[in-house]
Motif scaffolding. Structure first.
Motif, PDB file in Angstrom:
ATOM      1  N   ASP A  39       0.840  -1.192   0.000  1.00 56.52           N
ATOM      2  CA  ASP A  39       0.000   0.000   0.000  1.00 56.52           C
ATOM      3  C   ASP A  39       0.879   1.247   0.000  1.00 56.52           C
TER       4      ASP A  39
ATOM      5  N   MET B   1     -13.179  -0.654   6.916  1.00 59.03           N
ATOM      6  CA  MET B   1     -13.908   0.275   7.785  1.00 59.03           C
ATOM      7  C   MET B   1     -15.096   0.893   7.048  1.00 59.03           C
ATOM      8  N   ALA B   2     -14.909   1.183   5.769  1.00 61.76           N
ATOM      9  CA  ALA B   2     -16.002   1.765   4.985  1.00 61.76           C
ATOM     10  C   ALA B   2     -17.138   0.771   4.774  1.00 61.76           C
TER      11      ALA B   2
ATOM     12  N   SER C   1     -11.855  -7.006   1.425  1.00 64.29           N
ATOM     13  CA  SER C   1     -11.267  -5.684   1.213  1.00 64.29           C
ATOM     14  C   SER C   1      -9.757  -5.789   1.097  1.00 64.29           C
TER      15      SER C   1
ATOM     16  N   SER D  47     -10.428  -0.410  -2.758  1.00 58.97           N
ATOM     17  CA  SER D  47     -10.083   0.885  -2.163  1.00 58.97           C
ATOM     18  C   SER D  47     -11.189   1.301  -1.202  1.00 58.97           C
ATOM     19  N   ALA D  48     -10.842   2.193  -0.301  1.00 46.06           N
ATOM     20  CA  ALA D  48     -11.839   2.738   0.612  1.00 46.06           C
ATOM     21  C   ALA D  48     -12.870   3.556  -0.153  1.00 46.06           C
ATOM     22  N   GLU D  49     -12.426   4.239  -1.208  1.00 42.50           N
ATOM     23  CA  GLU D  49     -13.353   5.037  -2.015  1.00 42.50           C
ATOM     24  C   GLU D  49     -14.397   4.141  -2.681  1.00 42.50           C
TER      25      GLU D  49
ATOM     26  N   GLN E  83      -6.299  11.788  -4.626  1.00 42.25           N
ATOM     27  CA  GLN E  83      -5.576  10.709  -3.953  1.00 42.25           C
ATOM     28  C   GLN E  83      -4.107  11.089  -3.833  1.00 42.25           C
TER      29      GLN E  83
ATOM     30  N   SER F  39     -16.836   2.865   0.046  1.00 42.15           N
ATOM     31  CA  SER F  39     -17.765   3.929   0.456  1.00 42.15           C
ATOM     32  C   SER F  39     -18.813   4.189  -0.614  1.00 42.15           C
TER      33      SER F  39
ATOM     34  N   ALA G 177      -7.433  -2.379   5.642  1.00 41.13           N
ATOM     35  CA  ALA G 177      -8.262  -2.013   6.791  1.00 41.13           C
ATOM     36  C   ALA G 177      -9.123  -0.780   6.519  1.00 41.13           C
ATOM     37  N   THR G 178      -8.611   0.176   5.769  1.00 42.58           N
ATOM     38  CA  THR G 178      -9.382   1.387   5.497  1.00 42.58           C
ATOM     39  C   THR G 178     -10.622   1.062   4.676  1.00 42.58           C
ATOM     40  N   ALA G 179     -10.472   0.214   3.685  1.00 45.90           N
ATOM     41  CA  ALA G 179     -11.630  -0.203   2.890  1.00 45.90           C
ATOM     42  C   ALA G 179     -12.602  -0.995   3.755  1.00 45.90           C
TER      43      ALA G 179
END
Length: 173
Positions: free
Chosen positions: A45, A154-155, A147, A120-122, A71, A125, A150-152
């Motif tokens: 990442d 969380m979304a 995912s 991706s988190a985007e 980004q 979301s 972790a960021t993705a």
């Protein structure tokens, strides 16, 4: 030196002789296929890419960070904090769709989806927003969400899935 979080392949040919550090193996392969000769993958990442830059480049090196519109800010900040002179340029823009494609909505509604992949988190979301708008948020309980990080993940937590799994490494594999 070029540092590419994604899609450096869209850069003009005059950049192809420069060494390129790519965020992952897929981005590195795309860059090579586009004509970049000196490509190394961070196989991870943006944190892995920042670490690779620190390992490969001398302090104070000038780098061009090619990323998507909106980004790469955190990566640019990390590189600057490590002492690099960073010029960040958006080389593409990802635009979310206004609604779920009809085939996807029908498959979700009919229970024909067993797993969903989020890179991706985007994207995660955007999917969450579109699933709610389509009235399908309650139809995800039998689906595993995978995912890339972790960021993705969380979304994805705002929706009810059978389970949300996070990749051990941020790669498609």
């Amino acid at each position: 030196m070029l540092i590419a979080s994604t899609r450096a392949a869209v850069l003009p040919g005059r950049f192809h002789s420069l060494p390129l550090l790519a965020v992952g193996d897929a981005s590195a392969a795309t860059a090579r296929a586009a004509g970049f000769a000196l490509v190394e993958s961070a196989a991870g990442d943006s944190a892995a890419l920042a670490a690779l830059a620190q390992a490969r480049l001398p302090p104070g090196a000038r780098v061009l960070l090619a990323s998507g519109r909106g980004q790469g800010h955190a990566l640019a900040t990390a590189l600057r904090a490590a002492g690099f002179a960073v010029t960040r340029r958006a080389v593409y823009a990802a635009r979310p769709v206004a609604r779920l494609p009809e085939a996807a909505a029908q498959a979700l509604d009919a229970g024909r989806v067993g797993a969903a992949l989020f890179f991706s988190a985007e994207t995660a979301s955007c999917f969450a927003r579109l699933a709610r708008a389509a009235g399908l948020a309650g139809r995800l309980g039998d689906i595993d969400a995978f995912s890339i990080g972790a960021t993705a993940a969380m979304a994805l937590q705002e929706l009810t899935w059978r389970q949300v799994r996070i990749a051990a490494r941020p790669t498609q594999e």
